[in-house]
Design a protein around this motif. Sequence first.
Motif, PDB file in Angstrom:
ATOM      1  N   LYS A   1      33.782  48.130  54.889  1.00 18.24           N
ATOM      2  CA  LYS A   1      32.978  47.325  53.904  1.00 18.24           C
ATOM      3  C   LYS A   1      32.650  48.218  52.588  1.00 18.24           C
ATOM      4  N   ILE A   2      32.336  47.421  51.527  1.00 16.86           N
ATOM      5  CA  ILE A   2      32.166  48.388  50.204  1.00 16.86           C
ATOM      6  C   ILE A   2      30.723  47.868  49.775  1.00 16.86           C
ATOM      7  N   LEU A   3      29.799  49.128  49.532  1.00 13.50           N
ATOM      8  CA  LEU A   3      28.546  48.681  48.931  1.00 13.50           C
ATOM      9  C   LEU A   3      28.502  49.432  47.824  1.00 13.50           C
ATOM     10  N   GLN A   4      27.540  48.813  47.077  1.00 12.26           N
ATOM     11  CA  GLN A   4      27.176  49.380  45.821  1.00 12.26           C
ATOM     12  C   GLN A   4      25.936  50.362  45.794  1.00 12.26           C
ATOM     13  N   LYS A   5      26.075  51.442  46.412  1.00  5.76           N
ATOM     14  CA  LYS A   5      24.933  52.510  46.833  1.00  5.76           C
ATOM     15  C   LYS A   5      25.320  53.950  46.730  1.00  5.76           C
TER      16      LYS A   5
ATOM     17  N   TYR B   1      42.033  60.552  39.619  1.00  9.39           N
ATOM     18  CA  TYR B   1      43.027  59.574  40.328  1.00  9.39           C
ATOM     19  C   TYR B   1      42.281  58.230  39.756  1.00  9.39           C
ATOM     20  N   PRO B   2      43.372  57.329  39.390  1.00 13.54           N
ATOM     21  CA  PRO B   2      43.011  56.048  38.748  1.00 13.54           C
ATOM     22  C   PRO B   2      42.561  55.268  40.175  1.00 13.54           C
ATOM     23  N   ALA B   3      41.585  54.750  39.855  1.00 12.39           N
ATOM     24  CA  ALA B   3      40.627  53.797  40.716  1.00 12.39           C
ATOM     25  C   ALA B   3      41.580  52.948  41.610  1.00 12.39           C
ATOM     26  N   ARG B   4      42.519  52.074  40.998  1.00 11.49           N
ATOM     27  CA  ARG B   4      43.422  51.058  41.582  1.00 11.49           C
ATOM     28  C   ARG B   4      44.251  52.041  42.728  1.00 11.49           C
ATOM     29  N   GLU B   5      45.079  53.195  42.215  1.00  9.62           N
ATOM     30  CA  GLU B   5      45.829  53.480  43.002  1.00  9.62           C
ATOM     31  C   GLU B   5      44.709  54.414  44.070  1.00  9.62           C
ATOM     32  N   ALA B   6      43.923  54.781  43.803  1.00 11.87           N
ATOM     33  CA  ALA B   6      42.995  55.401  44.887  1.00 11.87           C
ATOM     34  C   ALA B   6      42.487  54.418  46.057  1.00 11.87           C
ATOM     35  N   TRP B   7      42.156  53.371  45.503  1.00 11.69           N
ATOM     36  CA  TRP B   7      41.733  52.222  46.535  1.00 11.69           C
ATOM     37  C   TRP B   7      42.853  51.906  47.418  1.00 11.69           C
ATOM     38  N   GLU B   8      43.966  51.776  46.729  1.00 11.61           N
ATOM     39  CA  GLU B   8      45.150  51.355  47.859  1.00 11.61           C
ATOM     40  C   GLU B   8      45.525  52.332  48.842  1.00 11.61           C
ATOM     41  N   VAL B   9      45.418  53.581  48.215  1.00  7.34           N
ATOM     42  CA  VAL B   9      45.423  54.762  49.412  1.00  7.34           C
ATOM     43  C   VAL B   9      44.655  54.715  50.414  1.00  7.34           C
TER      44      VAL B   9
ATOM     45  N   LYS C   1      34.669  46.226  42.109  1.00 10.03           N
ATOM     46  CA  LYS C   1      35.557  44.979  42.166  1.00 10.03           C
ATOM     47  C   LYS C   1      37.101  45.078  42.465  1.00 10.03           C
ATOM     48  N   ILE C   2      37.599  46.358  42.036  1.00 13.45           N
ATOM     49  CA  ILE C   2      38.878  46.704  42.239  1.00 13.45           C
ATOM     50  C   ILE C   2      39.029  46.896  43.737  1.00 13.45           C
ATOM     51  N   GLY C   3      38.105  47.421  44.337  1.00 10.89           N
ATOM     52  CA  GLY C   3      38.277  47.959  45.839  1.00 10.89           C
ATOM     53  C   GLY C   3      38.155  46.512  46.592  1.00 10.89           C
ATOM     54  N   GLN C   4      37.188  45.587  46.174  1.00 15.20           N
ATOM     55  CA  GLN C   4      36.936  44.467  46.936  1.00 15.20           C
ATOM     56  C   GLN C   4      38.401  43.597  46.955  1.00 15.20           C
ATOM     57  N   GLU C   5      38.788  43.446  45.667  1.00 18.41           N
ATOM     58  CA  GLU C   5      40.268  42.625  45.466  1.00 18.41           C
ATOM     59  C   GLU C   5      41.143  43.455  46.331  1.00 18.41           C
TER      60      GLU C   5
END
Length: 171
Positions: free
Chosen positions: A5-9, A124-132, A162-166
Amino acid sequence: MSSIKILQKGITDIQADAIVNAANSGLWAGGGVCGAIFRRAGYDELTEACEKIGHCDEGSAVITSGFACPCKFIIHAVGPSYFDGKHGEPQALYGAYKKSLELCVENEIHSVVFPLISAGIFGYPAREAWEVALKACREFLKENQDYNLEIIFAIPESQKIKIGQEILQKE
């Protein structure tokens, strides 16, 4: 049952067995997530523990006590600095997550809180970091189905969430 899960904290505000520090290879106190963890844990105590370990390779992780943090352990994961994604950055980032998750099993940790490793001052770009990050976590949980682990990402920035949840919802 295992979950992601992803939390805003803030990372030091979540009760868990372990939190993950976005560390540098020298394991020195830094800024951002690293600085917040050192301040919360107790700068002198955590510095002494890290000095005893001495070093951690990029793409790996080590573990210390949680000291004054609301967790039993702090896992120090060393992600890569981002250049262009063609210099082993994805493999190193994946390795930092994988080793952190392996340390969870080795230390009987059943809840762990991650930052988005390398997506701050390491560039590290956020989208690419999330994908990894999510690939590493999903693959680990699939390979360790008999181990119950709650994986939480503590992310203060709403755009990164938002990117991570997607990406998380894609599977």
